[in-house]
Design an enzyme around this catalytic site. Structure first.
Site, PDB file in Angstrom:
ATOM      1  N   ASP A   1      14.280  17.481 -18.683  1.00  0.00           N
ATOM      2  CA  ASP A   1      14.414  18.819 -18.344  1.00  0.00           C
ATOM      3  C   ASP A   1      13.130  19.542 -18.803  1.00  0.00           C
ATOM      4  O   ASP A   1      12.818  20.734 -18.139  1.00  0.00           O
ATOM      5  CB  ASP A   1      15.699  19.261 -18.688  1.00  0.00           C
ATOM      6  CG  ASP A   1      16.670  18.589 -17.986  1.00  0.00           C
ATOM      7  OD1 ASP A   1      16.790  17.883 -16.985  1.00  0.00           O
ATOM      8  OD2 ASP A   1      17.925  18.246 -18.833  1.00  0.00           O
TER       9      ASP A   1
ATOM     10  N   SER B   1       7.746   7.296 -22.967  1.00  0.00           N
ATOM     11  CA  SER B   1       6.624   7.600 -24.112  1.00  0.00           C
ATOM     12  C   SER B   1       5.317   7.301 -23.596  1.00  0.00           C
ATOM     13  O   SER B   1       4.251   7.286 -24.469  1.00  0.00           O
ATOM     14  CB  SER B   1       7.183   6.480 -25.093  1.00  0.00           C
ATOM     15  OG  SER B   1       7.163   5.164 -24.816  1.00  0.00           O
TER      16      SER B   1
HETATM   17  P1  ATP Z   1      15.923  11.991 -20.180  1.00  0.00           P
HETATM   18  O1  ATP Z   1      16.820  11.557 -19.028  1.00  0.00           O
HETATM   19  O2  ATP Z   1      16.196  11.326 -21.448  1.00  0.00           O
HETATM   20  O3  ATP Z   1      15.996  13.489 -20.268  1.00  0.00           O
HETATM   21  P2  ATP Z   1      14.045  10.980 -18.156  1.00  0.00           P
HETATM   22  O4  ATP Z   1      14.360   9.784 -17.973  1.00  0.00           O
HETATM   23  O5  ATP Z   1      14.187  12.226 -17.186  1.00  0.00           O
HETATM   24  O6  ATP Z   1      14.455  11.903 -19.657  1.00  0.00           O
HETATM   25  P3  ATP Z   1      11.525  10.399 -19.429  1.00  0.00           P
HETATM   26  O7  ATP Z   1      10.407   9.841 -18.311  1.00  0.00           O
HETATM   27  O8  ATP Z   1      12.263   9.613 -20.211  1.00  0.00           O
HETATM   28  O9  ATP Z   1      12.451  11.490 -18.366  1.00  0.00           O
HETATM   29  O10 ATP Z   1      10.722  11.437 -19.998  1.00  0.00           O
HETATM   30  C1  ATP Z   1      10.048  12.642 -19.576  1.00  0.00           C
HETATM   31  C2  ATP Z   1       8.855  13.227 -20.370  1.00  0.00           C
HETATM   32  O11 ATP Z   1       9.057  13.338 -21.647  1.00  0.00           O
HETATM   33  C3  ATP Z   1       7.865  11.904 -20.509  1.00  0.00           C
HETATM   34  O12 ATP Z   1       7.027  12.098 -19.039  1.00  0.00           O
HETATM   35  C4  ATP Z   1       7.238  12.406 -21.408  1.00  0.00           C
HETATM   36  O13 ATP Z   1       6.348  13.292 -21.268  1.00  0.00           O
HETATM   37  C5  ATP Z   1       8.182  12.834 -22.496  1.00  0.00           C
HETATM   38  N1  ATP Z   1       8.643  11.748 -23.687  1.00  0.00           N
HETATM   39  C6  ATP Z   1       9.801  11.126 -23.308  1.00  0.00           C
HETATM   40  N2  ATP Z   1      10.001   9.889 -24.277  1.00  0.00           N
HETATM   41  C7  ATP Z   1       8.967  10.319 -25.222  1.00  0.00           C
HETATM   42  C8  ATP Z   1       8.740   9.763 -26.353  1.00  0.00           C
HETATM   43  N3  ATP Z   1       9.333   8.704 -26.957  1.00  0.00           N
HETATM   44  N4  ATP Z   1       7.522  10.229 -26.976  1.00  0.00           N
HETATM   45  C9  ATP Z   1       6.650  11.200 -26.471  1.00  0.00           C
HETATM   46  N5  ATP Z   1       7.063  11.867 -25.313  1.00  0.00           N
HETATM   47  C10 ATP Z   1       8.121  11.376 -24.493  1.00  0.00           C
HETATM   48  O1  RIB Z   2      19.087  16.039 -18.725  1.00  0.00           O
HETATM   49  C1  RIB Z   2      20.040  15.986 -19.672  1.00  0.00           C
HETATM   50  C2  RIB Z   2      21.413  16.629 -19.193  1.00  0.00           C
HETATM   51  O2  RIB Z   2      22.153  15.942 -18.349  1.00  0.00           O
HETATM   52  C3  RIB Z   2      22.407  16.927 -20.335  1.00  0.00           C
HETATM   53  O3  RIB Z   2      22.073  18.251 -20.888  1.00  0.00           O
HETATM   54  C4  RIB Z   2      23.673  16.897 -19.886  1.00  0.00           C
HETATM   55  O4  RIB Z   2      24.633  18.035 -19.716  1.00  0.00           O
HETATM   56  C5  RIB Z   2      23.483  16.157 -18.269  1.00  0.00           C
HETATM   57  O5  RIB Z   2      23.624  17.328 -17.448  1.00  0.00           O
END
Ligand code: ATP
Ligand code: RIB
Length: 306
Positions: free
Chosen positions: A253, A224
């Site tokens: 993603d 966030s």
């Molecule tokens: P996930 O594994 O849940 O797909 P991640 O851990 O790979 O995500 P994060 O850093 O949590 O990646 O999030 C990727 C991007 O998504 C952040 O850089 C931001 O742009 C957006 N994002 C994630 N959570 C939020 C939120 N609560 N509000 C707004 N934007 C968010």
């Molecule tokens: O990054 C999210 C993805 O991780 C999910 O769609 C799940 O399939 C896992 O690969």
């Protein structure tokens, strides 16, 4: 060179249960709704890139089963080139078991299935596609030997590779000097740097250690908070957009898919990360991985609202 974005990676069927919280080891909790949605890091990124306005080609392996057939139909509906998305009788399509908590957090277990068969020969079969790409985007739900092979194949034609090092896995340091853009989240940045990442300041320290390994441009996503961009010898936090998070599955993603499009369009780094933040912020407001990838008009509207 055409303007296409070649995404190489996994396709999973996500079997999702919504629950009050993520269960502890050994614990059983009674959850709520069960849903099956299209997922897998590679496919999620391909779909996000296509809906963000990219011309996308996907390289993947699926089982010769019902999920595999549905996957190809879904990818085609998003106008993704599936020439090198191949169904194999040797394994089932990948499956991810996901629990999503009331807070919108998730815990994921993946049975890779056919994704483990995305081996270097699959890359060789798509050599012409790779050599003519504007950008290649890859993640770590694909065998590491394939990742190295892709890096090597992209070197001679000078095709930039975005490596999203997710999920967090130990990598050989030799790979980093071949990466044009590395996009870890906090956990992955901590693993790669060997330093704790708990806030923006610690992410900056970890980022310096990662850059020292030879990465071109580094973007650490910070949920966030947005994303920390390391480029041209400086780092700056590019804030995301405030939204009510429903399900963060696939946020990273969507960020990567949209980032690849912004890069292929020649946007500045700051504009590219802002575009990716906007796409990812929209994605967390909708349940599911691929269902939550937003359309170009909605991303542009959110960017313009700032
Ligand atoms: P996930 O594994 O849940 O797909 P991640 O851990 O790979 O995500 P994060 O850093 O949590 O990646 O999030 C990727 C991007 O998504 C952040 O850089 C931001 O742009 C957006 N994002 C994630 N959570 C939020 C939120 N609560 N509000 C707004 N934007 C968010
Ligand atoms: O990054 C999210 C993805 O991780 C999910 O769609 C799940 O399939 C896992 O690969």
């Amino acid at each position: 060179m055409d303007k296409s974005i070649v995404v190489i990676g996994s396709y999973n069927i996500d079997m999702v249960v919504q629950a009050p919280r993520i269960p502890s080891p050994g614990e059983t909790i009674l959850g709520g709704t069960f849903s099956m949605v299209a997922g897998g890091k590679g496919a999620n990124q391909a779909v996000a890139a296509a809906r963000s306005g990219g011309s996308v080609k996907f390289i993947a392996r699926l089982g010769d089963d019902m999920f595999g057939h549905q996957a190809i139909e879904g990818l085609k509906a998003d106008h993704i080139d599936t020439t090198h998305v191949v169904q194999t009788p040797e394994a089932a399509s990948g499956v991810a078991l996901i629990t999503v908590s009331d807070e919108g957090e998730n815990a994921i277990t993946v049975a890779s299935g056919a994704n483990a068969l995305l081996l270097p020969d699959a890359i060789d079969q798509a050599d012409a596609m790779l050599a003519s790409a504007a950008i290649v985007l890859i993640q770590l739900e694909t065998p590491l030997e394939t990742i190295s092979h892709v890096m090597n194949r992209c070197e001679a034609p000078g095709v930039p590779v975005i490596l999203n090092p997710a999920p967090a896995l130990p990598l050989d340091d030799a790979i980093f000097s071949k990466v044009a853009v590395l996009t870890p989240n906090e956990t992955e940045a901590a693993l790669i740097s060997g330093l704790p990442v708990t806030d923006v300041e610690s992410a900056k320290r970890a980022g310096e250690a990662i850059l020292a390994k030879g990465v071109g441009t580094l973007i650490i996503t910070l949920g966030s908070e947005g994303a920390l961009l390391f480029e041209g010898g400086t780092s700056r936090l590019i804030p995301t957009f405030p939204v009510d998070a429903v399900d963060t599955t696939g946020a990273g993603d969507t960020f990567n898919g949209a980032l690849s499009v912004a890069m292929s369009e020649g946007k500045s780094w700051e504009d590219a990360v802002t575009f990716a933040n906007a796409a990812a912020a929209l994605s967390v407001t909708v349940f599911g991985a691929q269902p939550s990838a937003p359309r170009r008009d909605d991303i542009d509207a959110l960017v313009s609202s700032r």
